[in-house]
Design a protein around this motif. Structure first.
Motif, mmCIF file in Angstrom:
data_model
loop_
_atom_site.group_PDB
_atom_site.id
_atom_site.type_symbol
_atom_site.label_atom_id
_atom_site.label_comp_id
_atom_site.label_asym_id
_atom_site.label_seq_id
_atom_site.Cartn_x
_atom_site.Cartn_y
_atom_site.Cartn_z
ATOM 1 N N ILE A 119 0.869 -1.179 0.000
ATOM 2 C CA ILE A 119 0.000 0.000 0.000
ATOM 3 C C ILE A 119 0.903 1.224 0.000
ATOM 4 C CG2 ILE A 119 -1.617 1.338 1.395
ATOM 5 C CD1 ILE A 119 -2.936 -1.265 2.221
ATOM 6 N N THR A 120 0.729 2.083 -0.973
ATOM 7 C CA THR A 120 1.610 3.241 -1.126
ATOM 8 C C THR A 120 0.983 4.539 -0.630
ATOM 9 O OG1 THR A 120 0.821 3.517 -3.400
ATOM 10 C CG2 THR A 120 2.850 2.230 -3.066
ATOM 11 N N SER A 121 -0.362 4.609 -0.654
ATOM 12 C CA SER A 121 -1.007 5.825 -0.177
ATOM 13 C C SER A 121 -2.414 5.513 0.315
ATOM 14 C CB SER A 121 -1.074 6.898 -1.274
ATOM 15 O OG SER A 121 -1.978 6.513 -2.304
ATOM 16 N N ALA A 122 -2.886 6.359 1.213
ATOM 17 C CA ALA A 122 -4.262 6.273 1.707
ATOM 18 C C ALA A 122 -4.706 7.689 2.018
ATOM 19 C CB ALA A 122 -4.347 5.384 2.943
ATOM 20 N N HIS A 123 -5.679 8.195 1.270
ATOM 21 C CA HIS A 123 -6.159 9.575 1.420
ATOM 22 C C HIS A 123 -7.625 9.570 1.839
ATOM 23 C CE1 HIS A 123 -2.868 11.315 -1.476
ATOM 24 N NE2 HIS A 123 -2.372 10.650 -0.456
#
Length: 544
Positions: A119-123
């Motif tokens: 997982i590289t990003s979570a916005h």
């Protein structure tokens, strides 16, 4: 799982989920099981090639439990517990990995886990009350809940030495050791680091290498491990204790089966020595976790117990150079991680082993042929094994681009000040729920399975309660978080643990805010705080 017809800006299909779980180790597997049982559409993602978390990545020689195997198990299902049999008290990594495969297959979890995927990003989208999670494999997931089970020690410190890429031999980190092993037979091997991991490596490979050079910076108090084999009789004996262990372990100070039973002031000097000797001879962490609790609060008691352990180490080392480099004198026993070992100190008496203290003569750089020290000396090596630690507690999440309300960055916030609400959530990040992050015992001071079970169960209950009440988001209030941070600091400040420079306070990571990462009020006490929070209707949280 359903796929939404909607797309994001780069036309990638967006998956709709109720929850994304980060990690498929001890916490992630149980969290996935619980949320799935609740009827949620949930998927776990892990960068590893299979389940196991730390027990998948840490395949280095000698990796094993230092918690007794029969307490490092899930306690929610007696049959799941008793249908598995351990071969020894402190099993090694291959057996631990097999156990986690057993749990995964028994609960049919694999179908809802995506491996080899970071997982590289979570916005967070405040208007919709949902997270957009992206992976390095191109997944885009729209999810209500983002649950981190990434682990306490899953962000290794790398690229610490100038010239690493120039080394002509084999250079490996213990945290990503080759799955097929590494042939060190007859080779000149250097091990950098003598924490718990380095100790396990050193004692295991010493008989096989041609020559071993250990680069030691921070001396460690160590305790000898006694690791009896378990046959049918021993296995039946611990399995018969399931109800007792389930009732006891979650309420002790550290989530082990034993607890502090003696008060220093109530014992004579002779009684104290007898207790210290008995707990030392147990061959476990009992001296640390069930000896005298006063060692964490009183400098005088700490010094006396520390000297007891130092004497045990000096008796085995005998050589003054070894004693000077390996026996701690500037911090107290138990104020940071205490490794168990099996013949580790005796390794240094082998003719093919050299010990170099690098506290006053640090490693300057790595050369194509070996390691150069600050004084210009060069140690020629064929293999370098780096056991150089982790960015504990925070690193797994700060290496992901996590953004909450108003675009705030978790990495930036924790770069200024490490704050959470009970280690379960963070103000400003609705529906981000966490395990094994700072300000909970699971950040260091706990038998991990005990604490991770409790935290995932709390998260499961919080989500269930939210859904039952027809609400969709849960987030700590600023006031609630401030109250927990203040309690954490008051509890930590009453101990001498905060006076020790160690990874327990993030001291091994340059620029990391100094704060005791783990809640030190006790596992049982922490559990009570969490249960009260839920029973009282989550007063430290805003639920909408």
């Amino acid at each position: 799982m359903t796929t939404s017809p909607s797309t994001d800006s780069d036309t990638t299909a967006v998956e709709q989920l109720d929850a994304v779980v980060l990690g498929a180790g001890v916490a992630g597997l149980y969290q996935l099981h619980q949320l799935r049982e609740q009827g949620l559409n949930v998927r776990a993602f892990d960068a590893a090639g299979d389940v196991g978390g730390t027990w998948w990545w840490n395949r280095y020689p000698g990796a094993r439990f230092d918690s007794e195997a029969y307490i490092y198990q899930y306690l929610f299902d007696e049959k799941l517990y008793t249908d598995w049999s351990w071969s020894e008290k402190f099993p090694g990594q291959p057996e631990i990995e097999r156990w986690l495969h057993y749990v995964t297959d028994r609960l049919d979890l694999r179908r809802d886990i995506t491996f080899n995927t970071k997982i590289t990003s979570a916005h967070y989208d405040e208007d919709r009350g949902r997270w957009t999670v992206r992976t390095d494999a191109g997944h885009v997931i729209d999810t209500q809940f983002f649950v981190s089970c990434a682990g306490m020690l899953s962000a290794p410190l790398t690229d610490q030495f100038e010239g690493q890429d120039s080394f002509a031999g084999q250079l490996v980190y213990t945290s990503s050791y080759p799955a097929d092993g590494l042939d060190v037979t007859g080779k000149r091997v250097g091990v950098v680091g003598i924490g718990a991991t380095g100790i396990q490596v050193i004692q295991t490979i010493a008989p096989d290498v041609g020559h071993l050079t250990v680069f030691a910076r921070t001396p460690q108090y160590v305790l000898p491990m006694k690791n009896p084999s378990y046959g049918p009789a021993e296995q039946a004996a611990y399995k018969a204790r399931f109800a007792e262990l389930k009732a006891t372990i979650p309420h002790t100070f550290t989530g082990f089966e034993y607890d502090f039973e003696h008060a220093w002031a109530d014992c004579t000097p002779e009684q104290r020595l007898e207790i210290l000797e008995n707990t030392y001879q147990d061959g476990s962490l009992k001296l640390w976790l069930a000896g005298f609790g006063e060692m964490f609060f009183s400098e005088e008691v700490s010094e006396e117990i520390s000297e007891f352990v130092r004497d045990k180490m000096r008796e085995r080392l005998r050589d003054q150079h070894l004693i000077d480099v390996l026996v701690p004198t500037d911090y107290g026993f138990g104020t940071h991680r205490v490794p168990l070992e099996n013949g580790y100190l005796e390794v240094y008496h082998q003719h093919n082993v050299d010990l170099i203290g690098v506290q006053d003569n640090p490693i300057a750089r790595i050369l194509p042929g070996g390691i150069e020290l600050t004084d210009g000396a060069v140690v020629e090596l064929d293999v370098i094994i780096l056991a150089t630690g982790f960015d504990a507690g925070t690193g797994a999440l700060t290496r992901i681009d996590i953004r909450g309300r108003d675009g705030r960055s978790l990495a930036e916030e924790w770069g200024r000040d490490i704050r959470t609400t009970m280690g379960l959530a963070k103000h400003g990040y609705p529906n981000l729920l966490t395990t094994a992050v700072p300000l909970a015992p699971s950040a260091a001071l706990c038998n991990m399975t005990t604490c991770l079970q409790q935290q995932t169960e709390w998260i499961t209950r919080a989500i269930r309660d939210l859904r039952v009440e027809g609400k969709s988001t849960i987030e700590p209030t600023e006031r609630g978080e401030e109250a927990w941070v203040a309690h954490h600091e008051e509890t930590a400040g009453a101990t001498i643990v905060v006076n020790t420079t160690s990874w327990y306070l993030g001291s091994n990571v340059p620029g990391k805010p100094r704060r005791l990462l783990s809640y030190i009020g006790g596992v049982g006490t922490y559990r009570q705080h969490c249960e009260k929070e839920a029973a009282d209707g989550y007063p430290a949280f805003e639920r909408r």
